[in-house]
Design an enzyme around this catalytic site. Structure first.
Site, PDB file in Angstrom:
ATOM      1  N   ARG A 215     159.160  -5.058 -25.237  1.00 35.92           N
ATOM      2  CA  ARG A 215     157.797  -5.612 -25.297  1.00 35.92           C
ATOM      3  C   ARG A 215     157.795  -6.886 -26.132  1.00 35.92           C
ATOM      4  NH1 ARG A 215     156.009  -0.044 -26.627  1.00 35.92           N
ATOM      5  NH2 ARG A 215     155.629   0.881 -24.600  1.00 35.92           N
ATOM      6  N   PHE A 231     153.199  -0.307 -13.404  1.00 37.82           N
ATOM      7  CA  PHE A 231     153.494   0.950 -14.108  1.00 37.82           C
ATOM      8  C   PHE A 231     153.136   0.751 -15.586  1.00 37.82           C
ATOM      9  CE2 PHE A 231     156.480   0.478 -10.579  1.00 37.82           C
ATOM     10  CZ  PHE A 231     156.281   1.658  -9.875  1.00 37.82           C
ATOM     11  N   ASP A 253     148.490   0.545 -12.521  1.00 36.08           N
ATOM     12  CA  ASP A 253     148.999   1.912 -12.652  1.00 36.08           C
ATOM     13  C   ASP A 253     148.251   2.783 -11.649  1.00 36.08           C
ATOM     14  OD1 ASP A 253     150.742   3.282 -15.136  1.00 36.08           O
ATOM     15  OD2 ASP A 253     149.504   4.704 -14.023  1.00 36.08           O
ATOM     16  N   SER A 254     148.854   3.924 -11.290  1.00 32.32           N
ATOM     17  CA  SER A 254     148.156   4.827 -10.379  1.00 32.32           C
ATOM     18  C   SER A 254     147.185   5.729 -11.133  1.00 32.32           C
ATOM     19  CB  SER A 254     149.170   5.671  -9.589  1.00 32.32           C
ATOM     20  OG  SER A 254     150.045   6.309 -10.488  1.00 32.32           O
ATOM     21  N   ALA A 283     152.073   1.177  -6.806  1.00 26.02           N
ATOM     22  CA  ALA A 283     152.762  -0.080  -7.077  1.00 26.02           C
ATOM     23  C   ALA A 283     153.410  -0.662  -5.820  1.00 26.02           C
ATOM     24  CB  ALA A 283     153.810   0.137  -8.169  1.00 26.02           C
ATOM     25  N   ASP A 300     158.272  -1.162 -14.464  1.00 29.41           N
ATOM     26  CA  ASP A 300     158.789  -0.101 -15.341  1.00 29.41           C
ATOM     27  C   ASP A 300     158.411   1.275 -14.792  1.00 29.41           C
ATOM     28  OD1 ASP A 300     159.903   1.239 -17.498  1.00 29.41           O
ATOM     29  OD2 ASP A 300     158.144   1.005 -18.771  1.00 29.41           O
ATOM     30  N   CYS A 340     164.684   4.132 -16.199  1.00 27.96           N
ATOM     31  CA  CYS A 340     164.871   5.077 -17.309  1.00 27.96           C
ATOM     32  C   CYS A 340     165.518   6.367 -16.811  1.00 27.96           C
ATOM     33  CB  CYS A 340     163.546   5.353 -18.022  1.00 27.96           C
ATOM     34  SG  CYS A 340     162.279   6.035 -16.955  1.00 27.96           S
TER      35      CYS A 340
HETATM   36  N1  SAH Z   1     155.524   0.619 -19.054  1.00 30.68           N
HETATM   37  C1  SAH Z   1     154.819   1.729 -19.672  1.00 30.68           C
HETATM   38  C2  SAH Z   1     155.422   3.082 -19.343  1.00 30.68           C
HETATM   39  C3  SAH Z   1     155.494   3.405 -17.880  1.00 30.68           C
HETATM   40  S1  SAH Z   1     155.470   5.112 -17.539  1.00 30.68           S
HETATM   41  C4  SAH Z   1     154.723   1.484 -21.167  1.00 30.68           C
HETATM   42  O1  SAH Z   1     155.369   0.571 -21.685  1.00 30.68           O
HETATM   43  O2  SAH Z   1     154.023   2.240 -21.848  1.00 30.68           O
HETATM   44  C5  SAH Z   1     155.267   5.150 -15.835  1.00 30.68           C
HETATM   45  C6  SAH Z   1     153.845   4.924 -15.352  1.00 30.68           C
HETATM   46  O3  SAH Z   1     153.907   4.806 -13.935  1.00 30.68           O
HETATM   47  C7  SAH Z   1     152.846   6.021 -15.629  1.00 30.68           C
HETATM   48  O4  SAH Z   1     151.750   5.500 -16.325  1.00 30.68           O
HETATM   49  C8  SAH Z   1     152.414   6.527 -14.245  1.00 30.68           C
HETATM   50  O5  SAH Z   1     151.022   6.829 -14.185  1.00 30.68           O
HETATM   51  C9  SAH Z   1     152.711   5.336 -13.370  1.00 30.68           C
HETATM   52  N2  SAH Z   1     153.026   5.589 -11.965  1.00 30.68           N
HETATM   53  C10 SAH Z   1     153.773   6.583 -11.432  1.00 30.68           C
HETATM   54  N3  SAH Z   1     153.898   6.418 -10.108  1.00 30.68           N
HETATM   55  C11 SAH Z   1     153.230   5.276  -9.776  1.00 30.68           C
HETATM   56  C12 SAH Z   1     153.018   4.546  -8.579  1.00 30.68           C
HETATM   57  N4  SAH Z   1     153.538   4.984  -7.433  1.00 30.68           N
HETATM   58  N5  SAH Z   1     152.308   3.411  -8.615  1.00 30.68           N
HETATM   59  C13 SAH Z   1     151.782   2.953  -9.783  1.00 30.68           C
HETATM   60  N6  SAH Z   1     151.965   3.599 -10.950  1.00 30.68           N
HETATM   61  C14 SAH Z   1     152.671   4.734 -10.960  1.00 30.68           C
END
Ligand code: SAH
Length: 396
Positions: A215, A231, A253-254, A283, A300, A340
């Site tokens: 970040r 995400f 985000d979803s 996404a 991410d 991850c």
């Molecule tokens: N980058 C974030 C952590 C990401 S965790 C940070 O720094 O805090 C992964 C995220 O992806 C979650 O919030 C989840 O709700 C979202 N997610 C999962 N599948 C998804 C999709 N198909 N489209 C969009 N978001 C999604």
């Protein structure tokens, strides 16, 4: 304390002698009668030699997580010792109560010699996540050790293990405070930014601490840029981009709840909603519309591969999503992309992103190779612990 024994098959002690902490179920020759799920067991080689102590998990592929390789039975003082070392590492890194920085991972499972245990720290609150029944049974010792080591820097301990334990087939109590409570003026901060931590409903322990350094880097790259943070969860990358001088950030985000907290975090740090927009979408679908409006795109996603058997599908997933972004990114823009998944290593991930760039017909340069930060250490005996990897790619 009565400790029962487990004997390994011939040659199956080699990993343990190198201090790798996992014993797979296929390595076990004999289980003493009456061993309960989650019990602390003494592990012997085929020839009967003592190898150490571990937590037994019935019916799972990792049957024993080794806790100690010593002669002494690990009890309260053992946990005290390990947690003392773990806290010292974070204290020396300035992560516990520095100005504007009081959020870190205090115990990173195998990386801190405590397989099955995660402890995250948010301004005087420790969130404990036990991933095995054996660690769950050790909770009292863990809480005592945290109190002894953190002293005034600890006001509350929240146990957030029900979901992970349930996933591993165990039914336990609900998540709850196991010591104290959140302080009145609770203020979790990272790099001077304040964040809402939703302990109860949030994913993981409420925040993705492992992206702290990445970040910071995004902030450094963001001056005068338009950033798309996909995400985004609760907006850690978005706030960092704004802190670094981004002119506009879109968080995607979803999860509506995650976006809501993300907006609260943007406001909490003094940024106007004129420079930030939330998008609730899938996404992959969204990326199909094109991202040529942005100078930086962050990808991410959650772990696509939770196990080695899911690796192939996961790589296809990473390729698809990176390809979608790379296809329409504008020349001179940056892609900050992560995995991850423990089962997808650095090299596989890099090759996947390169393959996506080639398929998209783009010239791509890798500017940075990113990893998990120092409070998520990797034990020399357990290289699998290096789970977070990322790249910053400049696209022409
Ligand atoms: N980058 C974030 C952590 C990401 S965790 C940070 O720094 O805090 C992964 C995220 O992806 C979650 O919030 C989840 O709700 C979202 N997610 C999962 N599948 C998804 C999709 N198909 N489209 C969009 N978001 C999604």
């Amino acid at each position: 304390m009565e400790i029962k024994s487990i004997q390994l098959k011939a040659k199956k002690d080699e990993g343990i002698r190198r201090r790798h902490p996992w014993v797979f179920s296929g390595a076990i020759k004999n289980l003493e009668a009456g061993i309960l799920d989650g019990a602390l067991v003494q592990v012997h080689s085929n020839k009967g030699g003592h190898l150490g102590y571990g937590h037994y998990s019935k019916g799972t592929s990792i049957a024993i997580r080794m806790i100690s390789f010593d002669e002494t039975i690990p009890t309260g003082s053992f946990f005290q010792d390990k947690i003392k070392q773990a806290v010292a590492v974070r204290q020396d890194l300035g992560l516990i109560n520095s100005d504007g920085q009081n959020t870190c991972r205090l115990v990173h499972a195998e990386g801190d010699g405590l397989p099955g245990l995660i402890v995250d720290y948010y301004d005087r609150v420790a969130v404990v996540q036990t991933h095995s029944l054996g660690m769950h049974h050790s909770l009292e010792w863990i809480i005592e050790a945290l109190k002894a080591e953190l002293k005034d820097n600890l006001v509350g301990v929240y146990n957030k293990s029900a979901k992970v334990l349930r996933k591993n087939g165990h039914v336990t109590n609900l998540d709850t405070w196991v010591h104290g409570n959140a302080p009145e003026n609770w203020n979790a901060q990272e790099h001077g930014n304040a964040y809402v931590i939703d302990l109860v409903e949030g994913q993981k322990t409420g925040f993705f601490i492992d992206q702290r350094e990445n970040r910071l880097l995004l902030g450094q790259l963001s001056k005068g840029k338009r950033v798309l943070n996909t995400f985004s969860y609760t907006g850690g990358f978005s706030v960092s981009a704004l802190q670094g001088g981004a002119t506009e950030v879109h968080s995607l985000d979803s999860s509506a709840r995650a976006l809501e907290i993300g907006e609260a975090n943007v406001a909490k740090n003094g940024y106007s909603s004129d420079v930030h927009q939330s998008i609730q979408a899938d996404a992959l679908d969204y990326l199909k519309n094109g991202v040529a409006d942005f100078d930086i795109v962050v990808l991410d996603p959650p772990a696509f591969a939770k196990s080695a058997s899911a690796r192939h599908a996961a790589i296809q997933g990473y390729k698809r999503i990176n390809l979608r972004a790379l296809e329409t990114m504008k020349p001179g823009s940056l892609l900050m992309t992560f995995s991850c998944s423990q089962a997808v290593d650095d090299r596989m991930f890099t090759n996947t992103v390169i393959a996506a760039a080639i398929q998209a017909g783009r010239t791509a340069r890798i500017l940075y190779r990113l990893h998990q930060p120092a409070d998520h250490p990797v034990s020399a005996f357990h290289p699998e612990g290096a789970y977070l990897k990322g790249l910053v790619v400049r696209v022409e």
